[in-house]
Motif scaffolding. Structure first.
Motif, PDB file in Angstrom:
ATOM      1  N   ILE A 115       5.068   4.926  -3.991  1.00 63.14           N
ATOM      2  CA  ILE A 115       3.943   5.452  -3.207  1.00 63.14           C
ATOM      3  C   ILE A 115       4.424   6.560  -2.285  1.00 63.14           C
ATOM      4  O   ILE A 115       3.729   7.565  -2.079  1.00 63.14           O
ATOM      5  CB  ILE A 115       3.265   4.312  -2.414  1.00 63.14           C
ATOM      6  N   GLY A 116       5.611   6.405  -1.723  1.00 63.71           N
ATOM      7  CA  GLY A 116       6.159   7.446  -0.857  1.00 63.71           C
ATOM      8  C   GLY A 116       6.295   8.767  -1.564  1.00 63.71           C
ATOM      9  O   GLY A 116       6.125   9.845  -0.964  1.00 63.71           O
ATOM     10  N   LEU A 117       6.585   8.736  -2.861  1.00 60.39           N
ATOM     11  CA  LEU A 117       6.738   9.959  -3.638  1.00 60.39           C
ATOM     12  C   LEU A 117       5.386  10.578  -3.970  1.00 60.39           C
ATOM     13  O   LEU A 117       5.254  11.802  -4.009  1.00 60.39           O
ATOM     14  CB  LEU A 117       7.495   9.641  -4.928  1.00 60.39           C
TER      15      LEU A 117
ATOM     16  N   THR B 250       9.024 -11.603   8.142  1.00 59.91           N
ATOM     17  CA  THR B 250       9.955 -10.992   7.205  1.00 59.91           C
ATOM     18  C   THR B 250       9.754  -9.486   7.182  1.00 59.91           C
ATOM     19  O   THR B 250       8.719  -8.963   7.616  1.00 59.91           O
ATOM     20  CB  THR B 250       9.755 -11.539   5.780  1.00 59.91           C
ATOM     21  N   SER B 251      10.745  -8.787   6.624  1.00 59.37           N
ATOM     22  CA  SER B 251      10.652  -7.328   6.505  1.00 59.37           C
ATOM     23  C   SER B 251       9.518  -6.912   5.589  1.00 59.37           C
ATOM     24  O   SER B 251       9.044  -5.770   5.655  1.00 59.37           O
ATOM     25  CB  SER B 251      11.976  -6.778   5.973  1.00 59.37           C
ATOM     26  N   GLY B 252       9.073  -7.826   4.709  1.00 57.71           N
ATOM     27  CA  GLY B 252       7.980  -7.485   3.807  1.00 57.71           C
ATOM     28  C   GLY B 252       6.707  -7.108   4.533  1.00 57.71           C
ATOM     29  O   GLY B 252       5.928  -6.274   4.041  1.00 57.71           O
ATOM     30  N   LEU B 253       6.459  -7.699   5.698  1.00 60.79           N
ATOM     31  CA  LEU B 253       5.247  -7.355   6.461  1.00 60.79           C
ATOM     32  C   LEU B 253       5.266  -5.887   6.847  1.00 60.79           C
ATOM     33  O   LEU B 253       4.300  -5.151   6.593  1.00 60.79           O
ATOM     34  CB  LEU B 253       5.149  -8.234   7.708  1.00 60.79           C
ATOM     35  N   TRP B 254       6.374  -5.434   7.465  1.00 62.14           N
ATOM     36  CA  TRP B 254       6.444  -4.027   7.877  1.00 62.14           C
ATOM     37  C   TRP B 254       6.503  -3.110   6.665  1.00 62.14           C
ATOM     38  O   TRP B 254       6.014  -1.969   6.729  1.00 62.14           O
ATOM     39  CB  TRP B 254       7.651  -3.810   8.778  1.00 62.14           C
ATOM     40  N   GLY B 255       7.091  -3.596   5.572  1.00 61.59           N
ATOM     41  CA  GLY B 255       7.091  -2.791   4.364  1.00 61.59           C
ATOM     42  C   GLY B 255       5.687  -2.531   3.861  1.00 61.59           C
ATOM     43  O   GLY B 255       5.329  -1.388   3.535  1.00 61.59           O
ATOM     44  N   LYS B 256       4.858  -3.576   3.803  1.00 60.73           N
ATOM     45  CA  LYS B 256       3.479  -3.417   3.336  1.00 60.73           C
ATOM     46  C   LYS B 256       2.651  -2.608   4.339  1.00 60.73           C
ATOM     47  O   LYS B 256       1.828  -1.769   3.940  1.00 60.73           O
ATOM     48  CB  LYS B 256       2.844  -4.793   3.109  1.00 60.73           C
ATOM     49  N   VAL B 257       2.850  -2.826   5.629  1.00 63.60           N
ATOM     50  CA  VAL B 257       2.135  -2.035   6.633  1.00 63.60           C
ATOM     51  C   VAL B 257       2.491  -0.555   6.483  1.00 63.60           C
ATOM     52  O   VAL B 257       1.622   0.329   6.552  1.00 63.60           O
ATOM     53  CB  VAL B 257       2.472  -2.535   8.055  1.00 63.60           C
ATOM     54  N   GLY B 258       3.780  -0.275   6.260  1.00 66.60           N
ATOM     55  CA  GLY B 258       4.198   1.106   6.069  1.00 66.60           C
ATOM     56  C   GLY B 258       3.564   1.728   4.843  1.00 66.60           C
ATOM     57  O   GLY B 258       3.128   2.884   4.873  1.00 66.60           O
ATOM     58  N   LEU B 259       3.486   0.976   3.739  1.00 69.71           N
ATOM     59  CA  LEU B 259       2.874   1.508   2.524  1.00 69.71           C
ATOM     60  C   LEU B 259       1.384   1.778   2.713  1.00 69.71           C
ATOM     61  O   LEU B 259       0.855   2.774   2.218  1.00 69.71           O
ATOM     62  CB  LEU B 259       3.081   0.529   1.367  1.00 69.71           C
ATOM     63  N   LEU B 260       0.707   0.885   3.431  1.00 72.30           N
ATOM     64  CA  LEU B 260      -0.714   1.107   3.697  1.00 72.30           C
ATOM     65  C   LEU B 260      -0.910   2.345   4.570  1.00 72.30           C
ATOM     66  O   LEU B 260      -1.819   3.156   4.338  1.00 72.30           O
ATOM     67  CB  LEU B 260      -1.326  -0.126   4.359  1.00 72.30           C
TER      68      LEU B 260
ATOM     69  N   ALA C 213       1.140   4.872   4.733  1.00 71.35           N
ATOM     70  CA  ALA C 213       1.466   6.032   3.900  1.00 71.35           C
ATOM     71  C   ALA C 213       0.303   6.385   2.980  1.00 71.35           C
ATOM     72  O   ALA C 213      -0.032   7.566   2.799  1.00 71.35           O
ATOM     73  CB  ALA C 213       2.725   5.735   3.076  1.00 71.35           C
ATOM     74  N   SER C 214      -0.332   5.365   2.394  1.00 75.57           N
ATOM     75  CA  SER C 214      -1.464   5.609   1.501  1.00 75.57           C
ATOM     76  C   SER C 214      -2.611   6.284   2.236  1.00 75.57           C
ATOM     77  O   SER C 214      -3.330   7.134   1.671  1.00 75.57           O
ATOM     78  CB  SER C 214      -1.944   4.291   0.893  1.00 75.57           C
ATOM     79  N   ALA C 215      -2.783   5.939   3.506  1.00 71.22           N
ATOM     80  CA  ALA C 215      -3.875   6.524   4.294  1.00 71.22           C
ATOM     81  C   ALA C 215      -3.677   8.012   4.528  1.00 71.22           C
ATOM     82  O   ALA C 215      -4.633   8.720   4.871  1.00 71.22           O
ATOM     83  CB  ALA C 215      -3.990   5.799   5.635  1.00 71.22           C
ATOM     84  N   GLN C 216      -2.454   8.526   4.325  1.00 73.65           N
ATOM     85  CA  GLN C 216      -2.197   9.945   4.519  1.00 73.65           C
ATOM     86  C   GLN C 216      -2.531  10.784   3.286  1.00 73.65           C
ATOM     87  O   GLN C 216      -2.499  12.007   3.346  1.00 73.65           O
ATOM     88  CB  GLN C 216      -0.728  10.164   4.895  1.00 73.65           C
TER      89      GLN C 216
ATOM     90  N   GLY D 176      -5.926   7.762  -1.508  1.00 74.98           N
ATOM     91  CA  GLY D 176      -5.561   6.841  -0.447  1.00 74.98           C
ATOM     92  C   GLY D 176      -6.204   5.478  -0.617  1.00 74.98           C
ATOM     93  O   GLY D 176      -5.524   4.446  -0.528  1.00 74.98           O
ATOM     94  N   TRP D 177      -7.520   5.465  -0.858  1.00 78.11           N
ATOM     95  CA  TRP D 177      -8.200   4.186  -1.045  1.00 78.11           C
ATOM     96  C   TRP D 177      -7.707   3.472  -2.295  1.00 78.11           C
ATOM     97  O   TRP D 177      -7.579   2.228  -2.322  1.00 78.11           O
ATOM     98  CB  TRP D 177      -9.713   4.395  -1.115  1.00 78.11           C
ATOM     99  N   LEU D 178      -7.422   4.235  -3.352  1.00 76.89           N
ATOM    100  CA  LEU D 178      -6.926   3.639  -4.583  1.00 76.89           C
ATOM    101  C   LEU D 178      -5.569   2.963  -4.347  1.00 76.89           C
ATOM    102  O   LEU D 178      -5.348   1.815  -4.765  1.00 76.89           O
ATOM    103  CB  LEU D 178      -6.793   4.720  -5.665  1.00 76.89           C
ATOM    104  N   LEU D 179      -4.667   3.659  -3.672  1.00 78.08           N
ATOM    105  CA  LEU D 179      -3.341   3.095  -3.415  1.00 78.08           C
ATOM    106  C   LEU D 179      -3.413   1.893  -2.483  1.00 78.08           C
ATOM    107  O   LEU D 179      -2.751   0.872  -2.712  1.00 78.08           O
ATOM    108  CB  LEU D 179      -2.422   4.169  -2.821  1.00 78.08           C
TER     109      LEU D 179
END
Length: 506
Positions: free
Chosen positions: A306-308, A379-389, A391-394, A400-403
């Motif tokens: 998603i970052g890419l 766990t780190s997974g929480l911040w990982g998923k928050v970060g991905l969400l 990132a998708s919003a950008q 963005g909504w699809l991701l």
């Protein structure tokens, strides 16, 4: 810091591999493996500290000019991954020592050779040498699959070899087309050249090969078939560093060459969405613990990418954080599964039951690891998923909504599928019979299992250590996040990277 340190990251493990072929004593081989992994970890950490003030460091072998030499380049991203991959190599190696699989013929030299290829791929500054180091990484992998794992490993190994030979051929074809287009395959010389149709086509071939090696849908089937056929120690090594080298290289090449959305970005977006969803839902169809984890690796690859797709500094930082989280968590879960298999002879759901009562520490480690995969605290997974969400919003509204929808859907699907794993293996009545997977051992006849047959702390501590790091990342994210921001900045703004290469090539 002297740039001459960079070639040592490949020279030391390569020479050590040769030494361990000649010196076959178990003590010597184990000491060499641990020393080389520790040296790589310490060297990577030193580079991380150095890059706090100096964005990039380059070294040209032989002092060739005009970007024609073999160039090694380090920045925050490559240094960070050197640290993580070296640590995972060390922990996986220790687990192999505990199971005595390190005594199989040439296992330690093969791991050191694998480590050589990984370090070279992380530090190389041109695409032909990226191809070379990826091949150096893959060659020992073929042997490691054949040496360790279940009785099915030889057939699976053949498929693994074919997939990687084909993708490596495509990779080197792309490198050749790039050289024909602009007369160079040096990454610094390719910076910002993605607008050239010939460069774009050649780079697309390279990225296709790297993403197949990373395990994206619809060319992902090799991964959930190959990895569980190896032993748990080798699978944790592959899960932690193998596919992630391809993903790292995709990040590096795409961001450097294009620096923005490529013309085929909708295709990449569709691939990422499919990988996230298919990997998560495919977990339902598995009947083995490590098979389920392999499909979770597939959905994790999609979420890292998603970052890419979005390609902003924040999205890249979020993708890289999720990648490191996924490397650590997945390796920990695979080793926990391996500890159970070592005692009970099987990772199949129908041959395991009631492990929560029999092995409460194993159950706790597994529960926290599964929570990290899904994205639950602490766990780190929480911040990982928050970060991905975030990132998708950008991205643009539709993308963005699809991701965001795919991340949420995959999390729910993974939670439900992994609940089945938990219910079958950890819940239920205590185990009464022992029926290992190996037909030469069991002959298909269940035998009563002793009440005191449990997973020992000696076998469990490597996985507990890794899952514990995931918990520490949850509480310490504020301290480590600047590293990922720095890594993302260096990937998006390649000026310092290019300047460091120019300084040793003129």
């Amino acid at each position: 810091m002297n740039s001459a340190i960079l070639p040592l990251f490949v020279a030391v493990p390569l020479l050590s591999a040769g030494v361990t072929v000649l010196l076959r004593g178990p003590v010597v081989q184990r000491i060499v493996l641990l020393l080389v992994s520790s040296a790589t970890l310490i060297g990577g950490a030193a580079l991380l500290v150095f890059h706090q003030n100096t964005p990039a460091l380059a070294h040209s072998i032989g002092s060739y000019k005009q970007k024609m030499g073999i160039v090694f380049v380090s920045d925050t991203l490559s240094a960070l991954l050197l640290v993580v991959t070296a640590f995972l190599t060390m922990v996986s190696g220790i687990f192999l020592m505990l199971t005595k699989e390190d005594r199989y013929r040439f296992v330690v030299p093969l791991i050191l050779l694998l480590n050589t290829g990984v370090n070279g791929a992380l530090l190389t500054g041109d695409l032909f040498n990226l191809f070379v180091w990826v091949e150096v990484m893959l060659l020992p992998s073929y042997a490691l699959i054949a040496v360790t794992g279940s009785w099915r490993r030889l057939g699976i190994g053949r498929m693994f070899v074919i997939v990687n030979i084909v993708t490596s051929t495509i990779l080197v074809m792309g490198v050749g087309l790039l050289y024909g287009a602009i007369g160079s395959v040096n990454l610094a010389a390719l910076a910002g050249r993605g607008g050239d149709p010939q460069v774009s086509l050649a780079t697309s071939l390279i990225l296709f090969a790297l993403l197949v090696k990373g395990g994206v849908v619809p060319v992902h089937g090799w991964l959930p078939r190959a990895y569980p056929a190896t032993s748990a120690g080798i699978m944790s090594l592959f899960a932690g560093i193998h596919t992630k080298v391809g993903i790292y290289a995709a990040y590096r090449v795409y961001a450097t060459v294009f620096g923005g959305p490529a013309s085929w970005l909708p295709v990449l977006t569709a691939v990422v969405v499919a990988t996230i969803v298919v990997g998560a839902f495919s977990t339902f169809g598995e009947s083995r613990i490590r098979g389920s984890l392999a499909f979770q690796m597939v959905t994790g690859v999609g979420q890292i990418l998603i970052g890419l797709v979005v390609l902003t500094e924040f999205s890249v930082a979020a993708g890289l954080f999720y990648m490191v989280h996924h490397m650590i968590t997945m390796a920990g879960l695979v080793l926990a599964s391996g500890a159970a298999e070592n005692v009970y002879g099987s990772g199949r759901f129908d041959r395991l039951s009631g492990l929560m009562r029999r092995d409460p520490w194993l159950a706790a480690t597994f529960a926290i690891g599964l929570a990290s995969l899904v994205g639950l605290p602490p766990t780190s997974g929480l911040w990982g998923k928050v970060g991905l969400l975030g990132a998708s919003a950008q991205a643009d509204p539709v993308t963005g909504w699809l991701l965001m929808g795919c991340v949420a859907l995959a999390s729910v699907a993974s939670l439900m599928a992994l609940q089945r794993l938990w219910r079958e293996a950890f819940w239920g009545a205590p185990m009464k019979n022992y029926l290992p997977d190996d037909p030469t051992t069991s002959r298909g006849v269940p035998t009563p299992i002793a009440d005191d047959a449990k997973v020992s702390w000696r076998m469990l501590w490597p996985s507990t250590l890794l899952i514990g790091i995931s918990v520490l990342l949850f509480f310490g994210v504020g301290w480590v996040w600047p590293l990922f921001e720095s890594a993302a900045h260096g990937l998006i703004d390649v000026s310092a990277y290019v300047a460091s290469v120019d300084a040793v090539s003129e």
